[in-house]
Enzyme design. Structure first.
Site, PDB file in Angstrom:
ATOM      1  N   LEU A  76      -7.194  -1.387 -11.636  1.00 22.89           N
ATOM      2  CA  LEU A  76      -7.203  -0.672 -10.359  1.00 22.89           C
ATOM      3  C   LEU A  76      -5.907  -0.856  -9.573  1.00 22.89           C
ATOM      4  O   LEU A  76      -5.591  -0.076  -8.677  1.00 22.89           O
ATOM      5  CB  LEU A  76      -8.387  -1.148  -9.504  1.00 22.89           C
ATOM      6  CG  LEU A  76      -9.624  -0.279  -9.593  1.00 22.89           C
ATOM      7  CD1 LEU A  76     -10.051  -0.074 -11.019  1.00 22.89           C
ATOM      8  CD2 LEU A  76     -10.742  -0.865  -8.781  1.00 22.89           C
ATOM      9  N   ASP A  92     -14.007   5.806  -3.394  1.00 21.01           N
ATOM     10  CA  ASP A  92     -13.566   5.090  -4.607  1.00 21.01           C
ATOM     11  C   ASP A  92     -14.386   5.517  -5.826  1.00 21.01           C
ATOM     12  O   ASP A  92     -13.872   5.523  -6.942  1.00 21.01           O
ATOM     13  CB  ASP A  92     -13.731   3.573  -4.431  1.00 21.01           C
ATOM     14  CG  ASP A  92     -12.640   2.977  -3.547  1.00 21.01           C
ATOM     15  OD1 ASP A  92     -11.550   3.573  -3.453  1.00 21.01           O
ATOM     16  OD2 ASP A  92     -12.893   1.912  -2.956  1.00 21.01           O
ATOM     17  N   SER A  98       0.814  -1.231   0.000  1.00 21.30           N
ATOM     18  CA  SER A  98       0.000   0.000   0.000  1.00 21.30           C
ATOM     19  C   SER A  98       0.845   1.277   0.000  1.00 21.30           C
ATOM     20  O   SER A  98       1.802   1.418   0.758  1.00 21.30           O
ATOM     21  CB  SER A  98      -0.919   0.017   1.226  1.00 21.30           C
ATOM     22  OG  SER A  98      -1.621   1.236   1.259  1.00 21.30           O
ATOM     23  N   LYS A  99       0.448   2.200  -0.871  1.00 20.94           N
ATOM     24  CA  LYS A  99       1.131   3.506  -0.949  1.00 20.94           C
ATOM     25  C   LYS A  99       0.380   4.551  -0.118  1.00 20.94           C
ATOM     26  O   LYS A  99       0.789   5.706  -0.055  1.00 20.94           O
ATOM     27  CB  LYS A  99       1.177   3.998  -2.409  1.00 20.94           C
ATOM     28  CG  LYS A  99       1.878   3.066  -3.352  1.00 20.94           C
ATOM     29  CD  LYS A  99       3.373   3.301  -3.321  1.00 20.94           C
ATOM     30  CE  LYS A  99       4.075   2.499  -4.386  1.00 20.94           C
ATOM     31  NZ  LYS A  99       5.071   1.574  -3.882  1.00 20.94           N
ATOM     32  N   SER A 100      -0.734   4.179   0.475  1.00 23.47           N
ATOM     33  CA  SER A 100      -1.541   5.161   1.203  1.00 23.47           C
ATOM     34  C   SER A 100      -0.760   5.859   2.322  1.00 23.47           C
ATOM     35  O   SER A 100      -0.879   7.076   2.470  1.00 23.47           O
ATOM     36  CB  SER A 100      -2.808   4.504   1.767  1.00 23.47           C
ATOM     37  OG  SER A 100      -3.610   4.068   0.709  1.00 23.47           O
ATOM     38  N   THR A 109      -9.183  -1.369   2.720  1.00 22.26           N
ATOM     39  CA  THR A 109      -8.991  -1.928   1.386  1.00 22.26           C
ATOM     40  C   THR A 109      -9.297  -3.422   1.401  1.00 22.26           C
ATOM     41  O   THR A 109      -9.841  -3.946   2.381  1.00 22.26           O
ATOM     42  CB  THR A 109      -7.584  -1.559   0.838  1.00 22.26           C
ATOM     43  OG1 THR A 109      -7.517  -1.984  -0.521  1.00 22.26           O
ATOM     44  CG2 THR A 109      -6.452  -2.197   1.614  1.00 22.26           C
ATOM     45  N   LYS A 156     -13.966  -4.117   2.579  1.00 25.40           N
ATOM     46  CA  LYS A 156     -14.840  -2.959   2.348  1.00 25.40           C
ATOM     47  C   LYS A 156     -16.322  -3.225   2.660  1.00 25.40           C
ATOM     48  O   LYS A 156     -17.009  -2.351   3.168  1.00 25.40           O
ATOM     49  CB  LYS A 156     -14.698  -2.467   0.903  1.00 25.40           C
ATOM     50  CG  LYS A 156     -13.341  -1.824   0.662  1.00 25.40           C
ATOM     51  CD  LYS A 156     -13.195  -1.347  -0.754  1.00 25.40           C
ATOM     52  CE  LYS A 156     -11.745  -0.963  -0.992  1.00 25.40           C
ATOM     53  NZ  LYS A 156     -11.529  -0.435  -2.324  1.00 25.40           N
ATOM     54  N   GLY A 205     -15.573  -5.318  -3.467  1.00 23.73           N
ATOM     55  CA  GLY A 205     -15.962  -3.998  -2.963  1.00 23.73           C
ATOM     56  C   GLY A 205     -15.691  -2.880  -3.960  1.00 23.73           C
ATOM     57  O   GLY A 205     -16.528  -1.984  -4.144  1.00 23.73           O
ATOM     58  N   GLY A 241     -14.437  -8.837 -12.088  1.00 22.74           N
ATOM     59  CA  GLY A 241     -14.394  -8.874 -10.623  1.00 22.74           C
ATOM     60  C   GLY A 241     -15.678  -8.319 -10.043  1.00 22.74           C
ATOM     61  O   GLY A 241     -16.386  -7.537 -10.698  1.00 22.74           O
TER      62      GLY A 241
END
Ligand code: NDP
Length: 264
Positions: free
Chosen positions: A209, A103, A14-16, A63, A67, A126, A123
């Site tokens: 995504l 999102d 994760s880059k969050s 994530t 979700k 969520g 897919g």
């Protein structure tokens, strides 16, 4: 110090944290508080709400694969999340966990300059829910293809055409979106190679995504399509989440630009 984080499994990619911490650090004075944002790996069976409260978080992102769970255990759900049934941002407001979905708008942000008439979503998790709502809001016809049936029920309830690979017949779609986790950890495709090639040959844009190079996007490039990875969406949904985390103390453009500087 206010604590924030992102719950997921897996979460190491994760880059969050990078995005949110950059804004907390640069705008400490304007925000009038110190903020710190952390990756939070959670066991798939863990109690999400209990963890959020135990860690005394002021806000969090949620994530894959949590979700829908985050939607179910929010004290209050606001905005478009009420329709998607999936929550990717939690804010602790007045002693309650308030759930939002950023999102939907985040997904549309990189598509501003394109027009499409129809799309296939690969897919049914969520993020696929958020994307279905985003595309419906733009009057784009959507169909869903997922490897298994249980998660398709939600989309059927929206009146959308849903398929598994066993009952799917190739037809032209302008936009193909990979919302599966295939390609996230291992170099796999969201559906079988022949089917995907046939779909890509008839499409104009492929959107994944996942925000790193995936076999899906590599194949789309080989087929000459315009490709978008998940970076721009990631930044847009993060900037929208940050607006809630800071109670709109900073303008969206300022948050977005700071996040773009660290990732793009
Ligand atoms: P979920 O876990 O909710 O859903 C995953 C979906 O992928 C399910 O439909 C699942 O099928 C399918 N799937 C999983 N593995 C495979 C595989 N090997 N082949 C085919 N299908 C598979 O995930 P989310 O919807 O929350 O997230 C999906 C992806 O999108 C993640 O990689 C996430 O990081 C990314 N994402 C990126 C964002 C961004 O800002 N760029 C924002 C949101 C998500 P089944 O139903 O059969 O289990």
């Amino acid at each position: 110090m206010r604590l924030f984080g992102v719950f997921g499994n897996p979460i190491a990619h994760s880059k969050s944290p990078l995005l949110h911490n950059a804004v907390f650090l640069r705008f400490e004075q304007e925000l009038k508080f110190k903020g710190s944002y952390h990756p939070l790996l959670l066991d798939r069976e863990a109690n999400l709400k209990e963890k959020f409260l135990e860690l005394h978080l002021s806000g969090a992102n949620i994530t894959t694969p949590f979700k829908e769970k985050a939607f179910a255990c929010s004290d209050v759900v606001k905005g478009v999340a009420q329709e998607t049934g999936a929550v990717n941002a939690w804010v602790f407001e007045g002693g309650q966990i308030v759930g939002y979905n950023t999102d939907v708008e985040g997904f549309l942000y990189p598509l501003q300059n394109y027009t499409f008439s129809n799309a296939l979503i690969l897919g049914a998790g969520g993020s696929a829910r958020a994307i279905a709502h985003a595309l419906k809001s733009r009057f784009i016809q959507i169909e869903i293809l997922n490897r298994s049936t249980p998660k398709l029920d939600y989309f059927k309830s929206l009146g959308l055409k849903c398929f598994t690979p066993q009952d799917f017949k190739i037809k032209p779609y302008d936009l193909i979106i990979n919302t599966t986790t295939a390609g996230l950890k291992e170099p796999s495709l969201p559906c079988n190679l022949e089917m995907l090639k046939a779909l890509l040959k008839r499409a104009t844009l492929a959107y994944d995504l996942i925000y790193q190079h995936t076999p899906f996007l590599n194949l789309a490039k080989q087929e000459g399509l315009i490709t978008l990875d998940g970076k721009a969406m990631l930044i847009a949904q993060a900037a929208l989440s940050f607006l809630y985390f800071c109670d709109h103390k900073l303008p969206f453009e300022v948050i977005l630009q700071t996040m773009q500087e660290v990732l793009l």
